[in-house]
Structures are given as C-alpha cells and as structure tokens.
Motif scaffolding. Structure first.
Motif, PDB file in Angstrom:
ATOM      1  N   GLY A   6       0.840  -1.185   0.000  1.00 59.82           N
ATOM      2  CA  GLY A   6       0.000   0.000   0.000  1.00 59.82           C
ATOM      3  C   GLY A   6       0.875   1.235   0.000  1.00 59.82           C
ATOM      4  N   GLU A   7       0.531   2.221  -0.764  1.00 58.53           N
ATOM      5  CA  GLU A   7       1.425   3.359  -0.934  1.00 58.53           C
ATOM      6  C   GLU A   7       0.674   4.670  -0.794  1.00 58.53           C
ATOM      7  OE1 GLU A   7       4.923   4.853  -4.017  1.00 58.53           O
ATOM      8  OE2 GLU A   7       4.041   2.869  -4.166  1.00 58.53           O
ATOM      9  N   SER A   8       1.322   5.622  -0.140  1.00 63.60           N
ATOM     10  CA  SER A   8       0.780   6.968  -0.009  1.00 63.60           C
ATOM     11  C   SER A   8       1.410   7.867  -1.058  1.00 63.60           C
ATOM     12  CB  SER A   8       1.071   7.535   1.380  1.00 63.60           C
ATOM     13  OG  SER A   8       0.396   6.830   2.374  1.00 63.60           O
ATOM     14  N   THR A   9       0.619   8.732  -1.638  1.00 62.35           N
ATOM     15  CA  THR A   9       1.184   9.744  -2.516  1.00 62.35           C
ATOM     16  C   THR A   9       1.555  10.966  -1.692  1.00 62.35           C
ATOM     17  OG1 THR A   9      -0.875  10.896  -3.050  1.00 62.35           O
ATOM     18  CG2 THR A   9      -0.344   8.937  -4.350  1.00 62.35           C
ATOM     19  N   THR A  10       2.512  11.699  -2.168  1.00 63.72           N
ATOM     20  CA  THR A  10       2.894  12.968  -1.554  1.00 63.72           C
ATOM     21  C   THR A  10       2.243  14.109  -2.320  1.00 63.72           C
ATOM     22  OG1 THR A  10       4.812  13.205  -2.975  1.00 63.72           O
ATOM     23  CG2 THR A  10       5.119  11.993  -0.906  1.00 63.72           C
ATOM     24  N   GLU A  11       2.511  15.323  -1.876  1.00 66.79           N
ATOM     25  CA  GLU A  11       1.970  16.486  -2.572  1.00 66.79           C
ATOM     26  C   GLU A  11       2.540  16.605  -3.984  1.00 66.79           C
ATOM     27  OE1 GLU A  11       1.603  17.125   1.808  1.00 66.79           O
ATOM     28  OE2 GLU A  11       3.115  16.310   0.442  1.00 66.79           O
ATOM     29  N   ILE A  12       3.810  16.221  -4.169  1.00 69.92           N
ATOM     30  CA  ILE A  12       4.432  16.317  -5.496  1.00 69.92           C
ATOM     31  C   ILE A  12       3.846  15.272  -6.446  1.00 69.92           C
ATOM     32  CG2 ILE A  12       6.581  15.844  -6.747  1.00 69.92           C
ATOM     33  CD1 ILE A  12       6.475  18.648  -5.723  1.00 69.92           C
TER      34      ILE A  12
ATOM     35  N   TRP B 236      -7.608   7.621   8.022  1.00 72.16           N
ATOM     36  CA  TRP B 236      -7.219   7.848   6.627  1.00 72.16           C
ATOM     37  C   TRP B 236      -5.828   8.459   6.492  1.00 72.16           C
ATOM     38  CZ3 TRP B 236     -10.381   4.740   4.887  1.00 72.16           C
ATOM     39  CH2 TRP B 236     -11.731   4.758   5.208  1.00 72.16           C
ATOM     40  N   ALA B 237      -5.168   8.685   7.628  1.00 73.17           N
ATOM     41  CA  ALA B 237      -3.794   9.179   7.582  1.00 73.17           C
ATOM     42  C   ALA B 237      -2.833   8.025   7.306  1.00 73.17           C
ATOM     43  CB  ALA B 237      -3.436   9.848   8.900  1.00 73.17           C
ATOM     44  N   THR B 238      -1.598   8.356   6.944  1.00 71.12           N
ATOM     45  CA  THR B 238      -0.525   7.369   6.963  1.00 71.12           C
ATOM     46  C   THR B 238       0.048   7.406   8.366  1.00 71.12           C
ATOM     47  OG1 THR B 238      -0.009   7.796   4.644  1.00 71.12           O
ATOM     48  CG2 THR B 238       1.632   6.626   5.917  1.00 71.12           C
ATOM     49  N   ASN B 239      -0.368   6.441   9.197  1.00 73.63           N
ATOM     50  CA  ASN B 239       0.084   6.390  10.580  1.00 73.63           C
ATOM     51  C   ASN B 239       1.414   5.652  10.660  1.00 73.63           C
ATOM     52  OD1 ASN B 239      -2.110   7.436  12.602  1.00 73.63           O
ATOM     53  ND2 ASN B 239      -3.248   6.380  10.983  1.00 73.63           N
ATOM     54  N   HIS B 240       2.309   6.168  11.508  1.00 70.29           N
ATOM     55  CA  HIS B 240       3.631   5.581  11.679  1.00 70.29           C
ATOM     56  C   HIS B 240       3.866   5.267  13.153  1.00 70.29           C
ATOM     57  CE1 HIS B 240       3.978   7.801   7.905  1.00 70.29           C
ATOM     58  NE2 HIS B 240       5.090   7.154   7.625  1.00 70.29           N
ATOM     59  N   LEU B 241       4.292   4.058  13.443  1.00 68.52           N
ATOM     60  CA  LEU B 241       4.809   3.716  14.763  1.00 68.52           C
ATOM     61  C   LEU B 241       6.321   3.901  14.702  1.00 68.52           C
ATOM     62  CD1 LEU B 241       2.860   0.370  15.401  1.00 68.52           C
ATOM     63  CD2 LEU B 241       2.072   2.726  15.720  1.00 68.52           C
ATOM     64  N   MET B 242       6.878   4.614  15.682  1.00 75.94           N
ATOM     65  CA  MET B 242       8.282   4.995  15.610  1.00 75.94           C
ATOM     66  C   MET B 242       9.087   4.365  16.735  1.00 75.94           C
ATOM     67  SD  MET B 242       7.921   6.943  12.973  1.00 75.94           S
ATOM     68  CE  MET B 242       9.574   7.634  12.850  1.00 75.94           C
ATOM     69  N   GLY B 243      10.307   3.928  16.425  1.00 73.27           N
ATOM     70  CA  GLY B 243      11.223   3.385  17.419  1.00 73.27           C
ATOM     71  C   GLY B 243      12.651   3.640  17.005  1.00 73.27           C
ATOM     72  N   HIS B 244      13.580   3.365  17.888  1.00 76.95           N
ATOM     73  CA  HIS B 244      14.983   3.617  17.580  1.00 76.95           C
ATOM     74  C   HIS B 244      15.465   2.650  16.498  1.00 76.95           C
ATOM     75  CE1 HIS B 244      19.072   4.986  18.230  1.00 76.95           C
ATOM     76  NE2 HIS B 244      19.456   3.725  18.221  1.00 76.95           N
TER      77      HIS B 244
ATOM     78  N   LEU C   2      10.259   6.162   3.722  1.00 73.71           N
ATOM     79  CA  LEU C   2       9.792   7.191   4.643  1.00 73.71           C
ATOM     80  C   LEU C   2       9.519   8.478   3.870  1.00 73.71           C
ATOM     81  CD1 LEU C   2       9.298   7.914   7.674  1.00 73.71           C
ATOM     82  CD2 LEU C   2      11.602   8.905   7.645  1.00 73.71           C
ATOM     83  N   TYR C   3       8.385   9.113   4.118  1.00 70.07           N
ATOM     84  CA  TYR C   3       7.901  10.293   3.391  1.00 70.07           C
ATOM     85  C   TYR C   3       7.426   9.959   1.971  1.00 70.07           C
ATOM     86  CZ  TYR C   3      10.329  13.082   7.020  1.00 70.07           C
ATOM     87  OH  TYR C   3      10.779  13.629   8.196  1.00 70.07           O
ATOM     88  N   SER C   4       7.426   8.693   1.590  1.00 70.01           N
ATOM     89  CA  SER C   4       6.900   8.235   0.294  1.00 70.01           C
ATOM     90  C   SER C   4       7.488   8.981  -0.904  1.00 70.01           C
ATOM     91  CB  SER C   4       5.367   8.380   0.283  1.00 70.01           C
ATOM     92  OG  SER C   4       4.778   7.674   1.343  1.00 70.01           O
ATOM     93  N   PRO C   5       8.823   9.017  -1.046  1.00 68.91           N
ATOM     94  CA  PRO C   5       9.402   9.759  -2.181  1.00 68.91           C
ATOM     95  C   PRO C   5       9.441   8.976  -3.484  1.00 68.91           C
ATOM     96  CG  PRO C   5      11.169   8.819  -0.902  1.00 68.91           C
ATOM     97  CD  PRO C   5       9.874   8.416  -0.201  1.00 68.91           C
ATOM     98  N   GLY C   6       9.091   7.672  -3.449  1.00 67.90           N
ATOM     99  CA  GLY C   6       9.234   6.850  -4.646  1.00 67.90           C
ATOM    100  C   GLY C   6       8.476   7.385  -5.843  1.00 67.90           C
ATOM    101  N   LEU C   7       7.193   7.732  -5.644  1.00 70.95           N
ATOM    102  CA  LEU C   7       6.405   8.262  -6.761  1.00 70.95           C
ATOM    103  C   LEU C   7       6.842   9.669  -7.151  1.00 70.95           C
ATOM    104  CD1 LEU C   7       2.788   6.939  -6.053  1.00 70.95           C
ATOM    105  CD2 LEU C   7       4.301   6.339  -7.943  1.00 70.95           C
ATOM    106  N   ASP C   8       7.479  10.406  -6.234  1.00 73.25           N
ATOM    107  CA  ASP C   8       8.053  11.698  -6.613  1.00 73.25           C
ATOM    108  C   ASP C   8       9.146  11.489  -7.662  1.00 73.25           C
ATOM    109  OD1 ASP C   8       6.420  12.678  -4.648  1.00 73.25           O
ATOM    110  OD2 ASP C   8       7.982  13.708  -3.529  1.00 73.25           O
ATOM    111  N   PHE C   9      10.043  10.551  -7.394  1.00 79.43           N
ATOM    112  CA  PHE C   9      11.103  10.245  -8.355  1.00 79.43           C
ATOM    113  C   PHE C   9      10.514   9.751  -9.674  1.00 79.43           C
ATOM    114  CE2 PHE C   9      13.924  11.001  -5.019  1.00 79.43           C
ATOM    115  CZ  PHE C   9      15.242  10.818  -5.406  1.00 79.43           C
ATOM    116  N   CYS C  10       9.482   8.909  -9.594  1.00 75.89           N
ATOM    117  CA  CYS C  10       8.824   8.435 -10.813  1.00 75.89           C
ATOM    118  C   CYS C  10       8.243   9.609 -11.604  1.00 75.89           C
ATOM    119  CB  CYS C  10       7.709   7.460 -10.462  1.00 75.89           C
ATOM    120  SG  CYS C  10       8.277   5.886  -9.759  1.00 75.89           S
TER     121      CYS C  10
END
Length: 514
Positions: free
Chosen positions: A46-52, A224-232, A324-332
């Motif tokens: 599953g993938e989130s799009t960014t603003e770009i 409907w957000a992209t929720n992230h669980l964060m750890g070290h 992280l930050y879903s940059p893959g589709l930005d590069f595409c």
C-alpha cells in the motif's frame, strides 16, 4: 520478423505507462511499444502519494476523477512514540495534523493505479506486449543507433526502436546489463510488510468511550492518515486500502535494530506491531492475509548512469532511497516527465544532447542530495519524539518551500526541472543536511546518557496543516524552535556521565547496539 518502433518501453507500471502517455500526448504519431512481463500486476505494498506525486497525477496526468473514485483521500502523516511497551495507548506521544489535509493526496493501491495508467497509454495508441519477458537487449541496431530486444510473447519476437526506456522497477534491467547498478551501502535498511484484516478503527465510537481525550483532540479522521509507529532504528507504516484491508510493514536500519525471531515472517511482523502500545490496540485482533507477506533487504540502490543517446531509465529502474515520506512516486514523476519530454523532442528532430547530458549529470546530484540531506543516519533519532518532531516539521517545510510551492504554481515547468539543481539546490541541500546531522548527533548523546526517548509520553503536537504558500513559515518556525530547544538540552547532557542500561532486543526505544 522484427517490428520497428520509435520508443520501446520495458515495464508497464506507473513510470513506464506515464512516460508512454506523455510521449503520445506530445507526439501523437510516435510508435510506442510497451513490454510488460506480467499478465496482471500483483498486489504491491500500500502506498501513499505525496503532494508532489499527487500534483503530477492530478495536474499533469489528469487522474483527479479516477483517484477520487477508486482510491482513498489521505489525511496527512501521523507519528506515534512510546518509551515502554507497557505504556498506555493514550499516554503515547502523537505528532500530526489536527485538521483535514489542505493539499490533495491519496492512499493508493498501486496494482489498480498501474493497471489504469497502462490502459490509458494503450487507449492513447501505444502497443502492448503482455505477458512478455525481455530475453535480450542489443544496442547499436541498424546504423549504430537504437536498440533491439527479443521478447518471449507466445514464442520469440523481436522489436527495435530509436529509444529504449527502462521502466522495469527494482529489476533494473539496463543498470544491471550495462554494469551501472550500485547498492547504497551507506543506508542498510530492510523491510517486511503484509496486508491485514481485522484491524481496529482509529475513529470508532468504542474508542471515543475508551479514549475520550484522544478523540476530542483531533478534528479529522486518523484512520485515513498514513500512521507511523516509531522506534529507535525503525518505523512502521499503517496504510488503509479501499475495501477494508490495511497495509502494514516495518523498515529498519540493520546496524541498529534486528527484527525479533519467530516461527514465520508474518508472526514476527505481527509480534513487533503489537509490541508498541499503539500497535497493540490497533492490531491485537488483526491477522495477515494468507500468502501476502513480503520482505526485501538492502532497499536503496542507484544507477551510476541513467541515459545515453538511445536509452534512458525512469522511476525505480534508476534508483530508490527509502519509503519514509513516500518519495518513490516523486522520483517516478520527475524522471518520467523529464525523459518523455526530451524523447518527444528527439522524435521531432531536435538535438537533445544537452538534455541527455543534463539528465546524466543531475540525476546523481538529485539522488545524493535527497539521500544525504533527508535520510542518511536518520534512523538514529527516529525513536525520540522531540528530535523526530523537529526533523518532521523542518523536512516537510523545506519540501514545501523548495518543491511543492513551485509545482502548484507551474506544474508543466516544475516537472521538467529535477530537484536540487544549480547553486540554489546545493545551498538548500546543505542546510537540510546540516540540521539532520545535528539531530543525529543529539540523538547519539541522548543514547549515551540514557535520555533517548525519555519524554515519549503524555504530550501531543497537532498542527494546522501544511499549505503551499507563505503560511508554511509558521510550521518552519515551530520546527526550528524545537530543534534549538533540543540543542539547549544537549548542552546540559554534555556534563552527564554515560548511562548503563540493559539492552533489550526489539524494544520500542532501545537499540540492539548502542
């Protein structure tokens, strides 16, 4: 028999289909062949799009109506932190938007999106060979120009073309064939992901009764957000998909974190998710969809050379950094737009040697600047809410100022200019790199003194949301204030003796190796 085309594209997913569609729009008479190895796209993460990438899909590709009907509207990016697995859910730190997203973005099912875009390319006049596996690529066809492929499509078939576009994704067909493929060993991250059913609803009435302060704090749907669980050393994504399934996975730096052992990969992922207090509430009754568990090691890579006089790479075939930050589709988006433009110009008879040279020079600059500024060693401070909130606000504000605002002001121009170009791009990359290096340094001192993640409890930071205009400066100032506050705390920690604490493999905040 060998068929001849103007453009031959290996790979029919997002980047290949988008490039084909853009070429046909600019040169309707162009003969374009797309060779796709699969009979149907399998279910991707599953993938989130960014603003770009959303700007590219809605303003350039014209997919607004389709995305609105077939995918989910995304309600921002949200992060959750804890300092102990035993912590209560509503005592965890939450960072994210208070209100509905101000700029249109989406939670997409990539298999559906890729299929739709490929259908549009075929309707525009592109020829499609599918399923067809490319068995050989030969450059220098004809008069020393172009490329010829052999493809297995109900028996061996051959095709030649003036231009070859590699849109093969992580297969990186051309980079491996030509010897340009390079792993990014500076960023050793791995990933495991799956789709789940039975995931709890973040916004249910049951939760309102159970966690009233949590429900009253936010004015938009957290589901409907992209929720992230964060750890070290790690982070987990939780992405809703149309139809009710949820995509969830972990990305971790194997220098810092090791995924706990278990009977199966699915059990190990699920055990890790419920090891976080928020994950425990969300995934306690969830189960993985059978056969839908995946893993990749050493995610980042790049190609040292991305084009020549008769070929070019786009999307993940040219490189990948970090999800992280879903940059893959930005590069595409940037690469498919830029390559489609200079190939269409070439087919019109223009000399595009300057554009080819620029793409070869600028893509490595874009890749290295994006990686070194945003991702290098970032996993060292991911589990500390104070440091990560500063990084999040500064990163997204920089993203808006440098890329999002220009994209919405003039999309056609913005997607023909690769990021971090020229002196302004070098200065911007240097600034972002500096504050991220400082946050890494602060995190290492907090680890040394036993203060890492100490304040991951009993506070919530909900901001109004990012918009592509001058109001983004408000959140930039908030990020700067949190960073400088962490620097002041670091001055005090300089006089604190190193702490000793037991290592806990797989814990929410402690590294396996400090």
């Amino acid at each position: 028999m060998e068929a001849h085309y103007d453009v031959l594209i290996v790979g029919g997913a997002f980047s290949g289909a988008a490039a084909a569609l853009m070429i046909k729009r600019k040169r309707p008479e162009a003969r374009v062949l797309i060779v796709e190895k699969t009979a149907a796209f399998d279910r991707k993460v599953g993938e989130s799009t960014t603003e770009i990438s959303s700007c590219y899909m809605t303003r350039i590709l014209g997919l607004s109506n389709y995305l609105g009907h077939e995918h989910l509207a995304k309600q921002g990016l949200r992060m959750w932190f804890c300092n102990s697995p035993e912590q209560l859910f509503d005592d965890c730190v939450e960072i994210g938007p208070r209100y509905q997203a101000r700029v249109q973005t989406f939670q997409v099912d990539r298999a559906k999106l890729d299929s739709h875009l490929l259908e549009l390319a075929v309707k525009a006049g592109c020829e499609l060979w599918r399923p067809a596996k490319v068995t050989n690529i030969d450059f220098g066809a004809g008069n020393g120009k172009g490329a010829t492929i052999q493809a297995d499509l109900n028996g061996e078939r051959s095709a030649s073309a003036r231009w070859l576009i590699d849109a093969s994704g992580r297969a990186t067909v051309l980079a491996r064939k030509l010897g340009h493929f390079r792993p990014n060993n500076e960023h050793p991250i791995n990933s495991v992901w799956a789709r789940f059913t039975g995931v709890k609803d973040w916004d249910s009435y049951d939760w309102r009764e159970k966690f009233p302060s949590y429900m009253d704090a936010c004015r938009t749907a957290r589901s409907w957000a992209t929720n992230h669980l964060m750890g070290h050393g790690w982070w987990c994504w939780i992405i809703p998909l149309r139809g009710g399934d949820v995509s969830a996975g972990i990305v971790y730096d194997n220098r810092i974190f090791k995924l706990p052992e278990g009977a199966s990969l699915a059990e190990r992922l699920h055990a890790h998710l419920i090891g976080h207090p928020v994950g425990r509430e969300i995934f306690c009754d969830a189960r993985t969809i059978e056969g839908d568990i995946h893993a990749l090691s050493m995610l980042p890579y790049y190609s040292e050379k991305v084009c020549d006089d008769n070929w070019a790479m786009v999307g993940d075939a040219a490189g990948f950094i970090d999800p992280l930050y879903s940059p893959g589709l930005d590069f595409c988006s940037y690469t498919s737009s830029y390559v489609a433009d200079f190939i269409a110009r070439s087919l019109h008879g223009e000399d595009v040697s300057e554009q080819v040279h620029h793409y070869n020079d600028q893509y490595p600059i874009m890749y290295r600047s994006w990686f070194e500024a945003l991702y290098k060693d970032k996993y060292y401070y991911m589990g500390d809410a104070e440091l990560m909130s500063a990084g999040l606000l500064l990163d997204i504000a920089s993203y808006y100022l440098g890329l999002v605002i220009p994209a919405y002001q003039n999309p056609e121009k913005a997607f023909l200019e690769l990021p971090f170009r020229g002196r302004p791009g070098k200065i911007a990359a240097g600034i972002i790199r500096f504050y991220n290096r400082r946050l890494v340094t602060l995190a290492k001192r907090r680890l040394l003194t036993g203060q890492f993640g100490r304040n991951n409890k009993s506070w919530r930071e909900l901001y109004d949301g990012f918009v592509p205009d001058f109001r983004v400066m408000k959140l930039l100032r908030k990020g700067l204030f949190r960073w400088w506050k962490a620097e002041l705390k670091n001055l005090r920690l300089m006089f604190v003796s190193p702490a000793r604490f037991p290592e806990k493999a797989g814990s929410a905040t402690r590294p396996v190796e400090a």
